[in-house]
Design a protein around this motif. Structure first.
Motif, PDB file in Angstrom:
ATOM      1  N   GLN A  12      90.264  27.933  13.386  1.00  0.00           N
ATOM      2  CA  GLN A  12      90.208  28.538  14.711  1.00  0.00           C
ATOM      3  C   GLN A  12      90.618  27.524  15.774  1.00  0.00           C
ATOM      4  OE1 GLN A  12      86.288  30.135  15.327  1.00  0.00           O
ATOM      5  NE2 GLN A  12      86.320  31.369  13.469  1.00  0.00           N
ATOM      6  N   GLY A  13      91.572  27.934  16.616  1.00  0.00           N
ATOM      7  CA  GLY A  13      91.961  27.124  17.767  1.00  0.00           C
ATOM      8  C   GLY A  13      92.610  25.808  17.392  1.00  0.00           C
ATOM      9  N   GLY A  14      93.091  25.103  18.402  1.00  0.00           N
ATOM     10  CA  GLY A  14      93.649  23.776  18.164  1.00  0.00           C
ATOM     11  C   GLY A  14      95.037  23.597  18.732  1.00  0.00           C
ATOM     12  N   GLY A  15      95.698  22.543  18.319  1.00  0.00           N
ATOM     13  CA  GLY A  15      97.036  22.240  18.807  1.00  0.00           C
ATOM     14  C   GLY A  15      97.594  21.013  18.119  1.00  0.00           C
ATOM     15  N   TYR A  16      98.737  20.543  18.610  1.00  0.00           N
ATOM     16  CA  TYR A  16      99.337  19.345  18.024  1.00  0.00           C
ATOM     17  C   TYR A  16     100.126  18.585  19.082  1.00  0.00           C
ATOM     18  CZ  TYR A  16     103.828  21.823  17.915  1.00  0.00           C
ATOM     19  OH  TYR A  16     104.961  22.502  18.264  1.00  0.00           O
ATOM     20  N   ARG A  17     100.331  17.308  18.835  1.00  0.00           N
ATOM     21  CA  ARG A  17     101.135  16.459  19.712  1.00  0.00           C
ATOM     22  C   ARG A  17     101.968  15.531  18.841  1.00  0.00           C
ATOM     23  NH1 ARG A  17      97.425  13.998  21.868  1.00  0.00           N
ATOM     24  NH2 ARG A  17      97.607  11.863  21.109  1.00  0.00           N
ATOM     25  N   ILE A  18     103.285  15.558  19.038  1.00  0.00           N
ATOM     26  CA  ILE A  18     104.191  14.733  18.238  1.00  0.00           C
ATOM     27  C   ILE A  18     104.516  13.455  18.991  1.00  0.00           C
ATOM     28  CG2 ILE A  18     106.490  14.607  17.200  1.00  0.00           C
ATOM     29  CD1 ILE A  18     106.316  17.655  16.825  1.00  0.00           C
ATOM     30  N   GLU A  19     104.337  12.321  18.324  1.00  0.00           N
ATOM     31  CA  GLU A  19     104.644  11.013  18.897  1.00  0.00           C
ATOM     32  C   GLU A  19     105.490  10.237  17.890  1.00  0.00           C
ATOM     33  OE1 GLU A  19     100.930   9.194  19.832  1.00  0.00           O
ATOM     34  OE2 GLU A  19     100.486  10.556  21.499  1.00  0.00           O
ATOM     35  N   ASN A  20     106.807  10.292  18.082  1.00  0.00           N
ATOM     36  CA  ASN A  20     107.750   9.637  17.173  1.00  0.00           C
ATOM     37  C   ASN A  20     107.570  10.164  15.751  1.00  0.00           C
ATOM     38  OD1 ASN A  20     108.833   8.022  19.287  1.00  0.00           O
ATOM     39  ND2 ASN A  20     107.059   6.666  19.126  1.00  0.00           N
ATOM     40  N   ASP A  21     107.129   9.313  14.818  1.00  0.00           N
ATOM     41  CA  ASP A  21     106.992   9.761  13.434  1.00  0.00           C
ATOM     42  C   ASP A  21     105.550  10.129  13.088  1.00  0.00           C
ATOM     43  OD1 ASP A  21     105.917   7.236  13.521  1.00  0.00           O
ATOM     44  OD2 ASP A  21     106.781   6.571  11.616  1.00  0.00           O
ATOM     45  N   ARG A  22     104.725  10.382  14.109  1.00  0.00           N
ATOM     46  CA  ARG A  22     103.338  10.789  13.894  1.00  0.00           C
ATOM     47  C   ARG A  22     103.074  12.117  14.599  1.00  0.00           C
ATOM     48  NH1 ARG A  22     101.400   7.920   9.888  1.00  0.00           N
ATOM     49  NH2 ARG A  22      99.306   8.569  10.540  1.00  0.00           N
ATOM     50  N   VAL A  23     102.126  12.879  14.083  1.00  0.00           N
ATOM     51  CA  VAL A  23     101.692  14.102  14.754  1.00  0.00           C
ATOM     52  C   VAL A  23     100.165  14.108  14.780  1.00  0.00           C
ATOM     53  CG1 VAL A  23     101.783  15.457  12.604  1.00  0.00           C
ATOM     54  CG2 VAL A  23     101.803  16.629  14.811  1.00  0.00           C
ATOM     55  N   ILE A  24      99.614  14.398  15.938  1.00  0.00           N
ATOM     56  CA  ILE A  24      98.168  14.490  16.103  1.00  0.00           C
ATOM     57  C   ILE A  24      97.803  15.971  16.092  1.00  0.00           C
ATOM     58  CG2 ILE A  24      96.174  13.803  17.466  1.00  0.00           C
ATOM     59  CD1 ILE A  24      97.964  11.480  16.540  1.00  0.00           C
TER      60      ILE A  24
END
Length: 226
Positions: A12-24
């Motif tokens: 349930q819920g959430g998101g992501y953030r891409i930083e170069n070769d990493r994803v949070i």
């Protein structure tokens, strides 16, 4: 392990953030809503991409992690995962968070949440910009500098699938043949394949049908709900 048990494992819920070769990746809640004492199998979380406009599209796994087991009537909250990110090829993609459970043989899809906004990667252009360079003799000459790949901005907030993708296979199973075959905006050959191959036991099984991708599945479910 039956399909009804699998449906009781949810994200349930959430998101992501891409930083170069990493994803949070952040998720508000990962829950096991089965009866108390019903321990899940090992759970796997994946960020997947499905190519838009291609019909049946194999999932491209962009990031993956193992999150262990969860007891029945328990959940994990405010989860954050810093993972290696694998950029998909050029194209327009629909991204999805997928929760899978190990059944002793393979991982089975239990729940998924799709991002509304598409993720687009532009192909490198053959065109080049002209740059003047000076050689050892002092003469000017043109050198080609290829354009870099452009990644368009992405929407970081994930919206829980409201069209019922996770349970869409149930709607397809229960639908009368004539209603399923009359779904508007869907090629007849795809509908005939669904009729021939049902009953389905998971969303993943429907997505394995030739011509059916996440977008097409959403369209079919929307038509059946009318």
């Amino acid at each position: 392990m039956n399909a009804s048990n699998q449906a009781h494992l949810t994200i349930q819920g959430g998101g992501y953030r891409i930083e170069n070769d990493r994803v949070i990746i952040s998720i508000q809640r990962i829950a096991n809503d089965r009866v108390e004492g019903n321990l899940s199998g090992t759970l796997q979380l994946q960020l997947c991409a499905f190519q838009h406009g291609v019909g049946s599209s194999e999932a491209v796994v962009l990031a993956s992690t193992i999150i262990g087991e969860i007891k029945g009537q328990h959940f994990l909250s405010d989860c954050y995962y810093d993972l290696l990110f694998r950029q998909p090829p050029s194209g327009t993609w629909q991204l999805s968070l997928q929760l899978n459970e190990w059944n002793g043989v393979d991982y089975t899809l239990c729940d998924s949440a799709y991002f509304d906004a598409f993720y687009q990667i532009e192909a490198p252009s053959d065109a080049s910009t002209s740059v003047m360079q000076v050689d050892k003799l002092g003469n000017e000459k043109a050198a080609s500098t290829p354009k870099t790949t452009v990644v368009k901005p992405i929407v970081k907030e994930v919206k829980k699938n409201t069209n019922g993708y996770a349970d869409g296979y149930l709607a397809i199973n229960k639908s009368k043949v004539d209603k399923l075959l009359k779904a508007k905006g869907v090629p007849k050959k795809i509908l005939e394949r669904l009729v021939a191959e049902r009953p389905f036991h998971s969303e993943k099984a429907v997505l394995n049908v030739k011509g059916v991708g996440p977008v097409m599945l959403g369209k079919i479910v929307a038509e059946l709900s009318k």
